[in-house]
Motif scaffolding. Structure first.
Motif, PDB file in Angstrom:
ATOM      1  N   ARG A 210       7.141  55.019  -7.853  1.00 37.87           N
ATOM      2  CA  ARG A 210       6.284  53.848  -7.718  1.00 37.87           C
ATOM      3  C   ARG A 210       6.989  52.562  -8.146  1.00 37.87           C
ATOM      4  O   ARG A 210       6.578  51.473  -7.737  1.00 37.87           O
ATOM      5  CB  ARG A 210       5.011  54.028  -8.563  1.00 37.87           C
ATOM      6  CG  ARG A 210       4.165  55.223  -8.172  1.00 37.87           C
ATOM      7  CD  ARG A 210       3.477  54.992  -6.831  1.00 37.87           C
ATOM      8  NE  ARG A 210       2.546  56.071  -6.522  1.00 37.87           N
ATOM      9  CZ  ARG A 210       2.869  57.138  -5.803  1.00 37.87           C
ATOM     10  NH1 ARG A 210       4.099  57.257  -5.307  1.00 37.87           N
ATOM     11  NH2 ARG A 210       1.962  58.079  -5.545  1.00 37.87           N
ATOM     12  N   HIS A 211       8.050  52.680  -8.940  1.00 36.66           N
ATOM     13  CA  HIS A 211       8.782  51.498  -9.421  1.00 36.66           C
ATOM     14  C   HIS A 211      10.290  51.709  -9.244  1.00 36.66           C
ATOM     15  O   HIS A 211      11.035  51.860 -10.221  1.00 36.66           O
ATOM     16  CB  HIS A 211       8.475  51.221 -10.900  1.00 36.66           C
ATOM     17  CG  HIS A 211       7.015  51.170 -11.222  1.00 36.66           C
ATOM     18  ND1 HIS A 211       6.256  52.291 -11.488  1.00 36.66           N
ATOM     19  CD2 HIS A 211       6.163  50.103 -11.316  1.00 36.66           C
ATOM     20  CE1 HIS A 211       5.009  51.938 -11.734  1.00 36.66           C
ATOM     21  NE2 HIS A 211       4.915  50.618 -11.634  1.00 36.66           N
ATOM     22  N   PRO A 212      10.774  51.769  -8.018  1.00 36.38           N
ATOM     23  CA  PRO A 212      12.206  52.052  -7.791  1.00 36.38           C
ATOM     24  C   PRO A 212      13.130  50.966  -8.333  1.00 36.38           C
ATOM     25  O   PRO A 212      14.303  51.240  -8.604  1.00 36.38           O
ATOM     26  CB  PRO A 212      12.309  52.159  -6.267  1.00 36.38           C
ATOM     27  CG  PRO A 212      11.126  51.409  -5.749  1.00 36.38           C
ATOM     28  CD  PRO A 212      10.038  51.588  -6.755  1.00 36.38           C
ATOM     29  N   SER A 213      12.657  49.769  -8.541  1.00 40.24           N
ATOM     30  CA  SER A 213      13.521  48.686  -9.021  1.00 40.24           C
ATOM     31  C   SER A 213      13.844  48.813 -10.509  1.00 40.24           C
ATOM     32  O   SER A 213      14.757  48.145 -11.008  1.00 40.24           O
ATOM     33  CB  SER A 213      12.858  47.329  -8.761  1.00 40.24           C
ATOM     34  OG  SER A 213      11.598  47.256  -9.440  1.00 40.24           O
ATOM     35  N   ASN A 214      13.122  49.641 -11.225  1.00 43.24           N
ATOM     36  CA  ASN A 214      13.332  49.789 -12.671  1.00 43.24           C
ATOM     37  C   ASN A 214      14.240  50.976 -13.019  1.00 43.24           C
ATOM     38  O   ASN A 214      14.143  51.536 -14.108  1.00 43.24           O
ATOM     39  CB  ASN A 214      11.988  49.975 -13.383  1.00 43.24           C
ATOM     40  CG  ASN A 214      11.108  48.750 -13.279  1.00 43.24           C
ATOM     41  OD1 ASN A 214      11.603  47.630 -13.122  1.00 43.24           O
ATOM     42  ND2 ASN A 214       9.797  48.948 -13.352  1.00 43.24           N
ATOM     43  N   ILE A 215      15.110  51.347 -12.114  1.00 43.50           N
ATOM     44  CA  ILE A 215      15.914  52.547 -12.315  1.00 43.50           C
ATOM     45  C   ILE A 215      16.903  52.403 -13.472  1.00 43.50           C
ATOM     46  O   ILE A 215      17.275  53.388 -14.106  1.00 43.50           O
ATOM     47  CB  ILE A 215      16.658  52.906 -11.001  1.00 43.50           C
ATOM     48  CG1 ILE A 215      17.309  54.284 -11.134  1.00 43.50           C
ATOM     49  CG2 ILE A 215      17.688  51.841 -10.652  1.00 43.50           C
ATOM     50  CD1 ILE A 215      17.867  54.811  -9.833  1.00 43.50           C
ATOM     51  N   GLU A 216      17.336  51.162 -13.777  1.00 50.30           N
ATOM     52  CA  GLU A 216      18.354  50.977 -14.817  1.00 50.30           C
ATOM     53  C   GLU A 216      17.833  51.393 -16.189  1.00 50.30           C
ATOM     54  O   GLU A 216      18.574  51.979 -16.984  1.00 50.30           O
ATOM     55  CB  GLU A 216      18.809  49.514 -14.852  1.00 50.30           C
ATOM     56  CG  GLU A 216      19.965  49.284 -15.801  1.00 50.30           C
ATOM     57  CD  GLU A 216      20.478  47.851 -15.733  1.00 50.30           C
ATOM     58  OE1 GLU A 216      21.330  47.489 -16.565  1.00 50.30           O
ATOM     59  OE2 GLU A 216      20.025  47.100 -14.849  1.00 50.30           O
ATOM     60  N   ARG A 217      16.576  51.116 -16.494  1.00 57.55           N
ATOM     61  CA  ARG A 217      15.985  51.495 -17.787  1.00 57.55           C
ATOM     62  C   ARG A 217      14.664  52.220 -17.552  1.00 57.55           C
ATOM     63  O   ARG A 217      13.623  51.884 -18.112  1.00 57.55           O
ATOM     64  CB  ARG A 217      15.755  50.246 -18.655  1.00 57.55           C
ATOM     65  CG  ARG A 217      17.051  49.572 -19.093  1.00 57.55           C
ATOM     66  CD  ARG A 217      16.778  48.440 -20.070  1.00 57.55           C
ATOM     67  NE  ARG A 217      18.005  47.847 -20.566  1.00 57.55           N
ATOM     68  CZ  ARG A 217      18.639  46.845 -19.973  1.00 57.55           C
ATOM     69  NH1 ARG A 217      18.134  46.326 -18.868  1.00 57.55           N
ATOM     70  NH2 ARG A 217      19.760  46.363 -20.480  1.00 57.55           N
ATOM     71  N   SER A 218      14.746  53.249 -16.715  1.00 55.16           N
ATOM     72  CA  SER A 218      13.517  53.944 -16.303  1.00 55.16           C
ATOM     73  C   SER A 218      12.832  54.623 -17.481  1.00 55.16           C
ATOM     74  O   SER A 218      11.592  54.676 -17.531  1.00 55.16           O
ATOM     75  CB  SER A 218      13.845  54.984 -15.223  1.00 55.16           C
ATOM     76  OG  SER A 218      14.783  55.928 -15.719  1.00 55.16           O
ATOM     77  N   PHE A 219      13.588  55.133 -18.428  1.00 58.17           N
ATOM     78  CA  PHE A 219      12.952  55.845 -19.538  1.00 58.17           C
ATOM     79  C   PHE A 219      12.097  54.905 -20.381  1.00 58.17           C
ATOM     80  O   PHE A 219      10.906  55.164 -20.622  1.00 58.17           O
ATOM     81  CB  PHE A 219      14.014  56.514 -20.406  1.00 58.17           C
ATOM     82  CG  PHE A 219      13.458  57.123 -21.663  1.00 58.17           C
ATOM     83  CD1 PHE A 219      12.693  58.274 -21.616  1.00 58.17           C
ATOM     84  CD2 PHE A 219      13.680  56.528 -22.901  1.00 58.17           C
ATOM     85  CE1 PHE A 219      12.168  58.835 -22.774  1.00 58.17           C
ATOM     86  CE2 PHE A 219      13.164  57.072 -24.056  1.00 58.17           C
ATOM     87  CZ  PHE A 219      12.405  58.227 -23.993  1.00 58.17           C
TER      88      PHE A 219
END
Length: 677
Positions: A210-219
């Protein structure tokens, strides 16, 4: 040599459960033993895996701490990266600065932290699955993995270099890299670690869907705002625990490599008197800290450090699988087909991940390779140099017959005291002793050739540690003592060893009549038969501790013969100076020995025991070889550079044998000799 090996295999800790030996086992073992190049290749493979573990000990603290503190950017978006870098460096310096205290003072916190961490990530994973995308549960099916690789092709294969980071590092927190039993690791992984990690990564996948742009700090982005700071604190503490486990593993593996002659001598300190295996190596600790800080400051990017970390861990996995396959065939004597199947199954998976990680060599993957090359060069050159030294000793050792020909008629004097000649040989007389006697024609009334030997078991029970044998006739008072240690053990203090050695020799003298004697015309019989000397019996020498102010000649009416000290004033003052110099380190243990007054002790045995006590009271002197190893004049340029430059540089800048064995300097005689190898 064969007799000593047979006695080593009789150790209680040497037990191995074996299946019936097969012809293939003998063929493969003989094939490896008869080919020098294969043995060299096997040594290089072992050193490569060891060096990659050391590299893991450098990269794990770096990526763990840097990843943990990077979560601050989620809450404080305008926080400059320099402050994150500074915080990570402070945590790393604090982590390494506290290593000398050992895990015994903070170890009670490790289990709660790991449990809290696993509970937190699994709970967050469940929360994200139900909130964002419940269909992610379908990813448990292997079909989606196959379908992903089929559709993406080469790009999917390259992505495995990042996927592998999902399965690396987790073992550092719950397995401590082999410091726990097999059953505890299996139970912890199957019922706790694997389910928690699976839920955590499924939750992140649901969030990213749902939020692919937040992959850098997904945790950190997927953490609910209400529990962000508690989770951030637990994550930071968990990174410290994982780093501590890997650093401790580095200390352990370097200590074992040092015991096996594959690493320069370093100072090893025990940090716990109750828990076995908790050690601290100051030199290695500070070198690891400097390398961690250098990589943290130099890269400042968890992605590049992650690429390096992936190469190191996958290489360790593949090397471990290869060596485990050999262990299954040679040690466990498993069926070759089963061992090959094990290698094919796990090796193919690990090769897939390793090749994907190697595609990122230019993006940070070169770091573990560079570190491993440097450490491998150091370890291999150290092993090569000391192997050449041992071969020189073996080829130039003096026969026992030559030693027995030394007599007062040849100008050889026997002086009071006990002389401990340290050697790497288990048979014969080292050339360093013949060099000593040739230039100084005198040696002590009691002569003991001491060999410190490491055997391929983790530890040796105290009652099985010493092998004692007599050299020559009884009136020569010459003995051989082989002190056996496991590769996880550290040498004991020399003062206690000195007293225990006298006790062991006294026990050997008493029980020697039970050991069959061979004919005196053979070299082996002259060297004597070795016997395991265990705990003392009531008929052995008695060691009585002395309180401050007690004299050796008190209690004249005590049972047995008490031998008073006959040290000269100069020797006594020298020992007093030594004790005063080392008083701040550890008080010297003062004891006296008594011969039991029992009718079952034969007169000649009693007489030799009294002479042994007199020699001990006269003083114990340690004789060590101070060898200068040089390459032969006609050697190649590479060999001269390796031996004359690199090996001698390492030897001159590491702990010498005197410091490594904790030998008192005022009781030490070093005999210089040039070795041409």
């Amino acid at each position: 040599m064969t007799m000593v090996k047979a006695l080593d295999e009789e150790l209680s800790t040497y037990r191995i459960e074996l299946t019936p030996a097969t012809q293939n086992f003998h063929i493969i073992k003989t094939f490896i033993e008869n080919h020098q190049h294969l043995r060299t290749g096997l040594l290089i493979a072992v050193l490569l895996g060891t060096c990659m573990v050391i590299g893991d000990g450098i990269l794990t603290p770096t990526i763990s701490v840097l990843s943990a503190v990077s979560g601050l950017k989620v809450k404080i978006e305008d926080l400059h990266e320099h402050y994150l870098l500074l915080l990570a460096c402070v945590i790393l310096m604090g982590l390494f600065a506290l290593q000398h205290y050992g895990t015994r003072n903070v170890g009670f916190m490790f289990a709660p932290i790991v449990i809290a961490w696993l509970f937190s990530i699994s709970s967050i994973g469940i929360y994200n699955i139900f909130r964002w995308n419940r269909d992610v549960i379908k990813a448990l099916s292997p079909y989606y993995m196959y379908n992903f690789l089929r559709k993406t092709g080469k790009e999917g294969w390259i992505s495995l270099g990042g996927v592998v980071l999902c399965i690396t590092g987790a073992e550092a927190m719950y397995a401590d890299l082999g410091h726990f039993s097999q059953r505890s690791i299996k139970v912890a992984f199957t019922f706790v670690v694997y389910p928690c990690l699976t839920l955590a990564y499924m939750g992140q996948a649901a969030y990213l869907s749902r939020h692919p742009s937040n992959i850098e700090r997904s945790f950190y982005m997927s953490i609910p705002k209400a529990v962000f700071w508690p989770i951030f604190l637990v994550a930071t503490l968990a990174s410290v625990v994982g780093s501590q486990a890997v650093i401790s593993a580095c200390f352990s593996i370097i200590n074992q490599a040092q015991a096996l002659g594959c690493f320069p001598r370093v100072k090893v300190l025990h940090t716990s008197n109750h828990i076995y295996g908790q050690i601290y190596i100051p030199e290695v600790n500070w070198i690891l800290m400097l390398l961690c800080l250098s990589i943290t400051i130099g890269f400042r990017d968890t992605i590049m450090i992650g690429n390096a970390y992936g190469v190191a861990v996958t290489t360790v996995m593949l090397v471990t699988t290869c060596l485990m396959s050999l262990v299954m065939i040679i040690v466990w004597q498993t069926n070759v087909v089963m061992a090959f199947g094990f290698f094919l199954l796990f090796g193919s998976i690990e090769c897939l991940y390793l090749t994907a990680s190697l595609t990122k060599i230019r993006e940070g993957g070169w770091v573990p390779l560079a570190l491993s090359i440097v450490f491998m060069a150091i370890m291999y050159i150290w092993h090569y140099g000391f192997r050449r030294k041992y071969e020189f000793d073996l080829q130039n050792k003096v026969s026992i017959k030559w030693l027995l020909t030394l007599s007062p008629s040849l100008g050889i004097a026997r002086v009071p005291g006990i002389g401990l000649i340290y050697t790497d040989l288990v048979t014969g007389v080292p050339p360093i002793f013949s060099h000593f006697v040739t230039n100084l024609p005198a040696f002590h009334k009691f002569l003991v050739f001491v060999c410190i030997k490491y055997v391929p078991v983790p530890s040796v029970p105290l009652e099985e540690r010493c092998l004692i044998g007599r050299i020559g006739p009884r009136e020569f008072h010459m003995f051989r003592c082989i002190v056996r240690f496991g590769y996880k053990e550290v040498l004991t203090e020399s003062i206690d060893f000195e007293n225990q050695l006298v006790m062991k020799i006294g026990e050997f003298i008493r029980t020697e009549t039970h050991i069959p004697e061979g004919s005196s015309g053979h070299e082996q019989s002259m060297d004597g038969r070795l016997a395991v000397i265990g705990s003392p019996t009531p008929e052995s020498l008695k060691m009585i501790p002395l309180e401050n102010g007690d004299d050796d000649d008190d209690d004249d009416d005590s049972i047995g013969a008490v031998i008073s000290s006959n040290k000269s004033p100069s020797i006594q003052s020298g020992h007093n100076l030594e004790e005063a110099h080392s008083a701040h380190l550890k008080p010297r243990k003062r004891v006296r020995f008594e011969v039991p007054d029992l009718p079952r002790v034969a007169p000649h045995v009693r007489t030799e025991m009294i002479e042994l006590i007199e020699a001990q009271e006269a003083g114990v002197v340690y004789i060590l070889g101070h060898s200068y190893i040089k390459a032969k004049k006609h050697s190649s340029f590479v060999k001269k550079f390796v031996i004359d430059v690199v090996f001698n540089f390492l030897r001159n800048n590491c702990r010498g044998p005197t410091a490594a064995s904790s030998i008192p300097y005022l009781a030490l005689i070093e005999v210089g000799m040039i070795y041409r190898v």
